[in-house]
Design an enzyme around this catalytic site. Structure first.
Site, PDB file in Angstrom:
ATOM      1  N   MET A   1      -5.146 -62.296 -60.573  1.00  0.00           N
ATOM      2  CA  MET A   1      -5.015 -61.541 -61.814  1.00  0.00           C
ATOM      3  C   MET A   1      -5.689 -60.185 -61.631  1.00  0.00           C
ATOM      4  SD  MET A   1      -5.675 -64.535 -64.643  1.00  0.00           S
ATOM      5  CE  MET A   1      -5.264 -63.485 -66.025  1.00  0.00           C
ATOM      6  N   SER A   2      -4.902 -59.130 -61.784  1.00  0.00           N
ATOM      7  CA  SER A   2      -5.387 -57.782 -61.498  1.00  0.00           C
ATOM      8  C   SER A   2      -5.927 -57.067 -62.730  1.00  0.00           C
ATOM      9  CB  SER A   2      -4.252 -56.948 -60.918  1.00  0.00           C
ATOM     10  OG  SER A   2      -3.245 -56.763 -61.905  1.00  0.00           O
ATOM     11  N   GLY A   4      -3.733 -56.236 -65.055  1.00  0.00           N
ATOM     12  CA  GLY A   4      -2.525 -55.619 -65.577  1.00  0.00           C
ATOM     13  C   GLY A   4      -1.675 -56.602 -66.358  1.00  0.00           C
ATOM     14  N   SER A   7       0.482 -59.605 -64.060  1.00  0.00           N
ATOM     15  CA  SER A   7      -0.211 -60.820 -63.628  1.00  0.00           C
ATOM     16  C   SER A   7      -0.723 -61.615 -64.825  1.00  0.00           C
ATOM     17  CB  SER A   7      -1.361 -60.476 -62.675  1.00  0.00           C
ATOM     18  OG  SER A   7      -2.292 -59.594 -63.271  1.00  0.00           O
ATOM     19  N   MET A  26      -9.172 -60.167 -57.224  1.00  0.00           N
ATOM     20  CA  MET A  26      -9.528 -59.751 -55.870  1.00  0.00           C
ATOM     21  C   MET A  26     -10.107 -58.345 -55.870  1.00  0.00           C
ATOM     22  SD  MET A  26      -6.324 -61.033 -53.532  1.00  0.00           S
ATOM     23  CE  MET A  26      -5.072 -60.291 -54.567  1.00  0.00           C
ATOM     24  N   CYS A  91      -0.927 -54.927 -46.938  1.00  0.00           N
ATOM     25  CA  CYS A  91      -1.840 -55.605 -47.871  1.00  0.00           C
ATOM     26  C   CYS A  91      -1.234 -56.915 -48.358  1.00  0.00           C
ATOM     27  CB  CYS A  91      -2.147 -54.695 -49.054  1.00  0.00           C
ATOM     28  SG  CYS A  91      -3.238 -55.448 -50.288  1.00  0.00           S
ATOM     29  N   CYS A 191      -4.809 -49.085 -54.049  1.00  0.00           N
ATOM     30  CA  CYS A 191      -6.026 -49.230 -54.848  1.00  0.00           C
ATOM     31  C   CYS A 191      -7.130 -48.269 -54.438  1.00  0.00           C
ATOM     32  CB  CYS A 191      -6.528 -50.669 -54.762  1.00  0.00           C
ATOM     33  SG  CYS A 191      -6.783 -51.256 -53.075  1.00  0.00           S
TER      34      CYS A 191
END
EC number: 2.8.1.13
Length: 356
Positions: A1-2, A4, A7, A26, A91, A191
Site C-alpha cells: 500500500m503506497s 495512493g 493500492s 515499502m 524496480c 520515487c
C-alpha cells in the site's frame, strides 16, 4: 500500500472478496526523504489511515538497501554509459515482485497484490499450466509495459484487482467507501526523483562533462552539460532556442531535438524538426531479454512498444543469440538505448529487452 488511491482500493476489493489482507508500505529511498520533493512520510500516514479505515493489518518495511543495490546502481551505470534507463521496470522485477514477494512469503502469504493496471490469466499449455500477463481493460492506464520482466513464478503469486476496472471506477469506489485519498493526485516519475529538476538530481551522483552540441552538418550550436543529462528526442532544456536554422514557411523556426550521442568524442548531436530522419528508426536491436513464458516466442509479426503510453507498433520479430531485432512497418520516433522494447500479441504481453 503506497498511500495512493489505487493500492487503497485494491486492498478494499480483496477484503470484499474474502481474502485475509495485510497492507504493506515499502520504503525504497532514504538519501533525502525529508526534502520538499519526497512525500514518503505523508504517503505512509495515508496508507496507515486507509488500512485502519477498511480494517486490515498494516506493516512497514524498508527495502532501501535492496533498492540501492539492485535498481539505483544500475540506473547510474546506464546513465554513465550514455543510455536512458527505465528504473520502474527494474524496480518491479527486483523490488515489488522479488524483495516484497519474498517478504510476503515469509509472513505466510499465498499471494501478493498491487494497484497496477494489468491482468494475469492462467492457461493450460502443453508443458503445463502457464500464466499470461495481459493489458488492463483501461487502455489509458495499462502498466503491462513496466511489468514485462516478470516471470512465471512471480505471476503465479500475483493478483491485479484493478486490471478489470477503469480509473474513473476506482476513484468512484474510493469516494463511496469514504477514503480520504480518493482524489489524491497520481504519483509521477520515480520515487527518488519525484518532481525535482532531473539534471540537479543526477548531478549529485554523476560528474558533469561539458562538450559540443553539433548539427548533423557539424555546425556548433551550443554546449551540453554532459551526455548523461540528455535523452534522445529531448526538446526542452537544450538552451539553443535562439539559434538560427531551418525556417518554416511562416518564418518561425522548427524546434531543436536531441538526436544522437557520440560518447567517444563527448558530442551531442541535435536536429531541427520533429520528423527529422535522425529521429526515425525502422529497426532496433535489444538484449538483456526477459520472456514471460520462459522461452522466446516464434519469429514473426507482433506489436511492440518502445516507450510507455505509445500505441502498439506493427513489427516483425527476428531472434538472435544476443537478444532480438524488431523491424517496424512504420519508422518509430526517438528509439532510445536503455529503454525497453516490449512485445505484444494482441492483449498478451510476451516480454521484451533493453534497446541498444
Amino acid at each position: 500500500m503506497s498511500g495512493g488511491v489505487d493500492s487503497s482500493v485494491t486492498a478494499w476489493l480483496l477484503k470484499q472478496q474474502g481474502y485475509e489482507v495485510i497492507g504493506l508500505f515499502m520504503k525504497n529511498w532514504e538519501d533525502d526523504d525529508n526534502d520538499e520533493y519526497c512525500s514518503t512520510r505523508q504517503d505512509l500516514l495515508d496508507a496507515a489511515s486507509v488500512a485502519d479505515l477498511i480494517g486490515v493489518e498494516f506493516e512497514y518495511v524498508n527495502f532501501a538497501a535492496e533498492y540501492k543495490d539492485r535498481v539505483f546502481a544500475d540506473f547510474l551505470r546506464e546513465y554513465s554509459a550514455g543510455r536512458t534507463p527505465n528504473p520502474d521496470v527494474l524496480c518491479n522485477a527486483e523490488i515489488k515482485f522479488k524483495a516484497f514477494l519474498d517478504h510476503a512469503m515469509t509472513l505466510g502469504a499465498e499471494h501478493i497484490a498491487t494497484g497496477h493496471y494489468a491482468r494475469v490469466r492462467a492457461v493450460d499449455a502443453p508443458h503445463g499450466r502457464r500464466f499470461q500477463l495481459l493489458k488492463a481493460l483501461d487502455a489509458s492506464k495499462d502498466q503491462s509495459y513496466f511489468l514485462h520482466r516478470l516471470n512465471q513464478a512471480q505471476l503465479a503469486r500475483t493478483l491485479f484487482p484493478l486490471g478489470e476496472l477503469h480509473k474513473t471506477e476506482v476513484r468512484r469506489i474510493a469516494h463511496e467507501i469514504g477514503l480520504h485519498n480518493a482524489a489524491k493526485k497520481d504519483s509521477t516519475g520515480i520515487c527518488f526523483i519525484g518532481e525535482r529538476p532531473f539534471r540537479e538530481f543526477l548531478n549529485r551522483y554523476l560528474p558533469t562533462a561539458p562538450g559540443p552540441m553539433l548539427t548533423p552538418q557539424g555546425q556548433r550550436v551550443g554546449q551540453h552539460h554532459g551526455l548523461a543529462f540528455y535523452t534522445l528526442g529531448q526538446r526542452k532544456g537544450l538552451g539553443i532556442g535562439g539559434v538560427k536554422g531551418q525556417q518554416r514557411d511562416d518564418g518561425t523556426a522548427d524546434a531543436w531535438y536531441t538526436a544522437r550521442k557520440d560518447l567517444e568524442n563527448n558530442t551531442l548531436y541535435v536536429v531541427q524538426g520533429h520528423d527529422h530522419p535522425w529521429l526515425l528508426s525502422q529497426q532496433l536491436q535489444a538484449q538483456d531479454v526477459s520472456w514471460i513464458d520462459g522461452q522466446a516466442p516464434a519469429a514473426g509479426g507482433y506489436g511492440a512498444k518502445t516507450r510507455y503510453r505509445q500505441a502498439d507498433a506493427a513489427c516483425r520479430l527476428a531472434l538472435c543469440e544476443a537478444g532480438f531485432q524488431l523491424t517496424f512497418a512504420q519508422p518509430q520516433w526517438a528509439v532510445t538505448p536503455g529503454q525497453s522494447a516490449v512485445l505484444y500479441d494482441g492483449d498478451v504481453c510476451l516480454g521484451g529487452g533493453i534497446i541498444i
